[in-house]
Design an enzyme around this catalytic site. Structure first.
Site, PDB file in Angstrom:
ATOM      1  N   ARG A  76      57.635  53.709  12.339  1.00 10.01           N
ATOM      2  CA  ARG A  76      55.572  53.483  13.580  1.00 10.01           C
ATOM      3  C   ARG A  76      55.846  54.883  13.573  1.00 10.01           C
ATOM      4  O   ARG A  76      53.957  54.764  14.365  1.00 10.01           O
ATOM      5  CB  ARG A  76      55.617  52.044  14.116  1.00 10.01           C
ATOM      6  CG  ARG A  76      55.699  51.397  13.009  1.00 10.01           C
ATOM      7  CD  ARG A  76      55.726  50.089  13.836  1.00 10.01           C
ATOM      8  NE  ARG A  76      57.450  49.198  14.167  1.00 10.01           N
ATOM      9  CZ  ARG A  76      57.784  48.637  14.629  1.00 10.01           C
ATOM     10  NH1 ARG A  76      57.669  48.346  15.977  1.00 10.01           N
ATOM     11  NH2 ARG A  76      59.124  48.078  14.244  1.00 10.01           N
TER      12      ARG A  76
ATOM     13  N   GLU B 147      67.924  47.954  18.709  1.00  5.43           N
ATOM     14  CA  GLU B 147      67.620  46.501  19.295  1.00  5.43           C
ATOM     15  C   GLU B 147      68.596  45.754  18.075  1.00  5.43           C
ATOM     16  O   GLU B 147      68.821  44.987  18.701  1.00  5.43           O
ATOM     17  CB  GLU B 147      66.416  46.571  19.738  1.00  5.43           C
ATOM     18  CG  GLU B 147      66.241  45.201  20.625  1.00  5.43           C
ATOM     19  CD  GLU B 147      65.307  44.376  21.474  1.00  5.43           C
ATOM     20  OE1 GLU B 147      63.971  44.994  20.771  1.00  5.43           O
ATOM     21  OE2 GLU B 147      65.140  43.828  21.963  1.00  5.43           O
TER      22      GLU B 147
HETATM   23  O1  LIG Z   1      65.204  51.627  21.027  1.00  2.00           O
HETATM   24  P1  LIG Z   1      65.587  50.953  20.207  1.00  2.00           P
HETATM   25  O2  LIG Z   1      66.695  50.475  20.578  1.00  2.00           O
HETATM   26  O3  LIG Z   1      65.883  52.076  18.793  1.00  2.00           O
HETATM   27  O4  LIG Z   1      64.132  50.608  18.873  1.00  2.00           O
HETATM   28  C1  LIG Z   1      62.741  51.327  18.538  1.00  2.00           C
HETATM   29  C2  LIG Z   1      62.795  51.825  17.410  1.00  2.00           C
HETATM   30  O5  LIG Z   1      62.964  50.089  16.591  1.00  2.00           O
HETATM   31  C3  LIG Z   1      61.453  49.975  15.717  1.00  2.00           C
HETATM   32  O6  LIG Z   1      61.744  50.693  14.133  1.00  2.00           O
HETATM   33  P2  LIG Z   1      62.701  50.207  13.087  1.00  2.00           P
HETATM   34  O7  LIG Z   1      64.099  50.769  13.466  1.00  2.00           O
HETATM   35  O8  LIG Z   1      62.889  48.931  13.397  1.00  2.00           O
HETATM   36  O9  LIG Z   1      61.445  51.281  11.757  1.00  2.00           O
HETATM   37  P3  LIG Z   1      60.100  50.522  11.201  1.00  2.00           P
HETATM   38  O10 LIG Z   1      59.548  51.621  12.532  1.00  2.00           O
HETATM   39  O11 LIG Z   1      60.478  51.374  10.012  1.00  2.00           O
HETATM   40  O12 LIG Z   1      60.027  49.362  12.159  1.00  2.00           O
HETATM   41  C4  LIG Z   1      60.798  50.502  16.100  1.00  2.00           C
HETATM   42  O13 LIG Z   1      59.750  50.840  15.479  1.00  2.00           O
HETATM   43  C5  LIG Z   1      61.949  52.487  17.471  1.00  2.00           C
HETATM   44  O14 LIG Z   1      62.166  52.964  16.143  1.00  2.00           O
HETATM   45  N1  LIG Z   2      60.903  44.810  20.839  1.00  2.00           N
HETATM   46  C1  LIG Z   2      61.017  45.105  19.998  1.00  2.00           C
HETATM   47  N2  LIG Z   2      59.278  44.628  19.542  1.00  2.00           N
HETATM   48  C2  LIG Z   2      59.404  45.343  18.381  1.00  2.00           C
HETATM   49  N3  LIG Z   2      59.528  46.601  18.177  1.00  2.00           N
HETATM   50  C3  LIG Z   2      60.878  46.762  18.440  1.00  2.00           C
HETATM   51  N4  LIG Z   2      62.012  47.309  17.905  1.00  2.00           N
HETATM   52  C4  LIG Z   2      63.205  47.324  18.548  1.00  2.00           C
HETATM   53  N5  LIG Z   2      62.961  46.351  19.296  1.00  2.00           N
HETATM   54  C5  LIG Z   2      61.834  46.194  19.092  1.00  2.00           C
END
Ligand SMILES: O=P(O)(O)OC[C@H]1O[C@H](OP(=O)(O)OP(=O)(O)O)[C@H](O)[C@@H]1O
Ligand SMILES: Nc1ncnc2[nH]cnc12
Length: 178
Positions: free
Chosen positions: A65, A102
């Site tokens: 994202r 997370e």
């Molecule tokens: O602070 P954190 O606990 O590390 O979580 C945040 C991360 O999690 C999500 O990405 P995700 O890995 O789900 O990837 P995506 O964008 O491909 O959905 C979000 O876009 C952040 O990169």
């Molecule tokens: N609560 C949340 N919502 C969207 N993206 C996330 N990536 C990690 N935690 C998330």
């Protein structure tokens, strides 16, 4: 309603996604509204240009994202865009860092030589939760001998304390409540 309150009102909320107990905040409704998307980009650019005395050399976007914002900001700032990708997606020699986020564990990679020693970087992502993802990107930047000026997000979840994991200041437009 202020611009930021309007952007916050557009956030989607999805309880128990992608796992039970996770309250998933969805930025896509902001991107679907062209005026909101433009407002978001304008805010982030204004923040960067008024916070740092020198322009960043590199905008580092996090898979996936962060890729929605990073190239736009880089183009508008005249900076390079460098992607940090999930494991196994980038060709050639890469630097690798494993991390916890997370809702699971993951691996980030950056192409060797993508960032030069001494360059000033801003890390961009949609959201900071536990901070594991952003901190892992910071580690890759450090391995390159470069400097992280700031971590930039649309949304933060302050109750998870993710900012404390970061080695540079962070800014988020919207602070979600628990
Ligand atoms: O602070 P954190 O606990 O590390 O979580 C945040 C991360 O999690 C999500 O990405 P995700 O890995 O789900 O990837 P995506 O964008 O491909 O959905 C979000 O876009 C952040 O990169
Ligand atoms: N609560 C949340 N919502 C969207 N993206 C996330 N990536 C990690 N935690 C998330």
């Amino acid at each position: 309603m202020s611009d930021v309150a309007y952007l916050k009102s557009l956030l989607g909320v999805h309880p128990d996604f992608p796992k039970k107990g996770i309250n998933f905040l969805d930025i896509f409704p902001i991107l679907r509204d062209p005026i909101a998307f433009e407002t978001l980009i304008t805010h982030l650019l204004h923040h960067i240009l008024t916070t740092h005395s020198t322009k960043p050399d590199v905008i580092v976007g996090l898979d996936a994202r962060g890729f929605l914002l990073g190239p736009i900001l880089a183009l508008r700032l005249g900076a390079a865009f460098v992607p940090v990708r999930k494991g196994g997606k980038l060709p050639g020699q890469v630097q690798v860092v494993k991390y916890e986020k997370e809702y699971g564990v993951d691996e980030f990679e950056m192409q060797a030589g993508a960032i030069q020693p001494g360059q000033k970087c801003i890390v961009v992502d949609d959201l900071i939760a536990t901070g594991g993802s952003a901190a892992a990107a910071g580690e890759l930047i450090k391995k390159s001998g470069a400097q992280t000026l700031e971590y930039l997000f649309i949304v933060s979840l302050p109750f998870l304390g993710g900012e404390a994991k970061l080695d540079a200041p962070s800014y988020s437009l919207i602070q979600a409540e628990d």
